[in-house]
Design an enzyme around this catalytic site. Sequence first.
Site, PDB file in Angstrom:
ATOM      1  N   SER A 242      35.838  22.914  49.975  1.00  0.00           N
ATOM      2  CA  SER A 242      36.409  21.611  49.618  1.00  0.00           C
ATOM      3  C   SER A 242      36.614  20.801  50.887  1.00  0.00           C
ATOM      4  O   SER A 242      36.767  21.366  51.984  1.00  0.00           O
ATOM      5  CB  SER A 242      37.762  21.799  48.911  1.00  0.00           C
ATOM      6  OG  SER A 242      38.425  20.569  48.767  1.00  0.00           O
TER       7      SER A 242
ATOM      8  N   TYR B 266      46.389  25.403  47.612  1.00  0.00           N
ATOM      9  CA  TYR B 266      44.962  25.149  47.391  1.00  0.00           C
ATOM     10  C   TYR B 266      44.244  24.857  48.708  1.00  0.00           C
ATOM     11  O   TYR B 266      43.194  25.427  49.003  1.00  0.00           O
ATOM     12  CB  TYR B 266      44.792  23.986  46.424  1.00  0.00           C
ATOM     13  CG  TYR B 266      43.343  23.622  46.141  1.00  0.00           C
ATOM     14  CD1 TYR B 266      42.596  24.339  45.219  1.00  0.00           C
ATOM     15  CD2 TYR B 266      42.743  22.565  46.806  1.00  0.00           C
ATOM     16  CE1 TYR B 266      41.274  24.015  44.954  1.00  0.00           C
ATOM     17  CE2 TYR B 266      41.411  22.223  46.564  1.00  0.00           C
ATOM     18  CZ  TYR B 266      40.688  22.949  45.629  1.00  0.00           C
ATOM     19  OH  TYR B 266      39.370  22.626  45.376  1.00  0.00           O
TER      20      TYR B 266
END
Length: 700
Positions: free
Chosen positions: A577, A590
Amino acid sequence: MGRVSTTDPQSRPHHTDQQGEPVSDNAVDRLIARSNALGSDPRNTNFAGGNTSAKGERPDPVTGRPVEVLWVKGSGGDLGTLTEDGLAVLRLDRLRALVDVYPGEEREDEMVAAFDHCLFGKGGAAPSIDTAMHGLVDAPHVDHLHPDSGIALATAADGEALTRECFGDRVVWVPWRRPGFQLGLDISAIAKANPNAIGAILGGHGITAWGSTSEESEANSLEIIRAAERFIAERGRPDPFGPLLPGHEALPETERRERAAALAPVIRGLASTDHPQVGRFTDTDVVLDFLARTEHPRLAALGTSCPDHFLRTKVRPLVLDLPADAPLERVTERLRELHEEYRARYRAYYERYATPDSPAIRGADPAIVLVPGVGMFSFGKDTKTARVAGEFYVNAINVMRGAEAVSSYRPIEESEKFRIEYWALEEAKLARLPEPKPLATRVALVTGAASGIGKAIATRLAAEGACVVIADLDADKAAEAAAEIGNSDVAVGVACDVSDADAVARALGEACLAFGGVDLVVNNAGLSISKPLLETTERDWDLQHDVMAKGSFLVSREAARIMIAQDMGGDIVYIASKNAVFAGPNNIAYSAVKADQAHQVRLLAAELGGHGIRVNGVNPDGVVRGSGIFAGGWGAQRAKVYGVEEEELGRFYAQRTILGREVLPEHVANAVFALTAGDLSHTTGLHVPVDGGVAAAFLR
């Protein structure tokens, strides 16, 4: 008018009379119906094996006068799924006129080119080598099939006498001859000399039957096949493969499949020494019983006989000569030794029979590998080819059983096998095959692939030629996603909890059983919980790290074991990401785990490069549309953080990027394809941003 083709893909090719009005296609319709009926039963013929034909009249497109034509299954088709497009259509007067100019068996290959000058109308399939058999036999309908029972008699040492005993004068014996024009002349002459005959057993090859109607031809074909089956069952001895060979009995199913999964990558790597191959594992009772019997080494060494069989299985298989419970390390060592011996023998076979005009050797690796107690591994350029090779070897086992039951198995001479395997016509057929897709022969496993980004990646990889394993926590959804992508030759679904080491090993093992091994793994499984630091619980932290950090580690570790055993290199891709490098608010767990994944890429790239395994990553921005994570609550959480409506989140992400474009699942799939399709063969340890341009996430 004659036969015409239309450019409308929804229209069916048809025939018209002199005024352009359609005429009855009963002859063609009945031929297709007969072909499909015969080809749909594996007792009658193997996949893509055999051909059928019908004769009838059509108006000449120039003179308008009726001419006799032959409709015959063209080259490369399958009877069970044959349509009119798969028929070659020829003028019988011109085909039969070739008899007067036939230059003899030494120039047999020229006759296939001559068939092109006999074609009636445009379109249709290319005529096959068996066209002469159908055109020269003086019967309106002809079937040529490869039933196991018929080939069993055709390959028996005293096949001619057995044919007479089984059929009397209703079926005649035709000695072995390579398929072609001369075989057509032989069968035609024997049929004329035996007016009461309904068909023939072709030595070493198969059967041919004929009839005055389509129904009669089909009935005659079935009469020959079923009579041969009954003859073998009633007259044959009960143990044609001999007694059980101690230590070679089938292992219990669970143990058998675990051993097969462990051996598959090793065997696939050996079978891919010359050309990359896809594998298929088979452990049917037919295979296991054959390998458990004393006569299997002798019979396997004799090789297959029917040309359709050995063109796909090679002249003989590689057979492991150890008991079923031999230590795995010893089995692996022995397989490597036997593989070297196999390659040396195959090269010697080629050199024995090759002439200056022969095509170059196509590869010396086995297409069939037999492991007693475990089963059969078959290989090919794609899963369908590998599967069909295995099916053909099962046919060959059935043939050997039948021949040994009533006599002894005697296949055609090795020199004849070489003439067919390295036939110029076979080489020309291979040359006509389309170029393989970029990911052909590659086996990809994608985690979290039942939806969203993972499904888009799997779909793209399959479209580019890969065999795909859809791994997902939900087995039913994985199976559904796989079915949407293609049949089991293209995609399979497996259950996988990536945080469970045993579950990961099982999923990768299923991939090995389905396709022979694994070449490309995409660590995509993930979830997200968006909370500020003070609201993030231990459970939130552990759950995300278990699935993404630990899960990626477990999947990469198991995949690396398989890739190293295969010795074919490989690709591991992490879907990380932009958050791996971008510090956003309220996202501690996350973003931290994505940074963990990002560094795993660098660490594994450094460690696995010596094995030819490349490890790269993709860093997307938030993918809202089509994302399972966003649909599961992550979207609402992030929308709240940024103070926008959830349905506006994708637009919000897009407007803050340099390009002003929203990231979709297929954009991530494009990056995975770019990393793995071959053009970046010297790239490892790279992270590719797919974020529309986020300056704060630029890699430095």
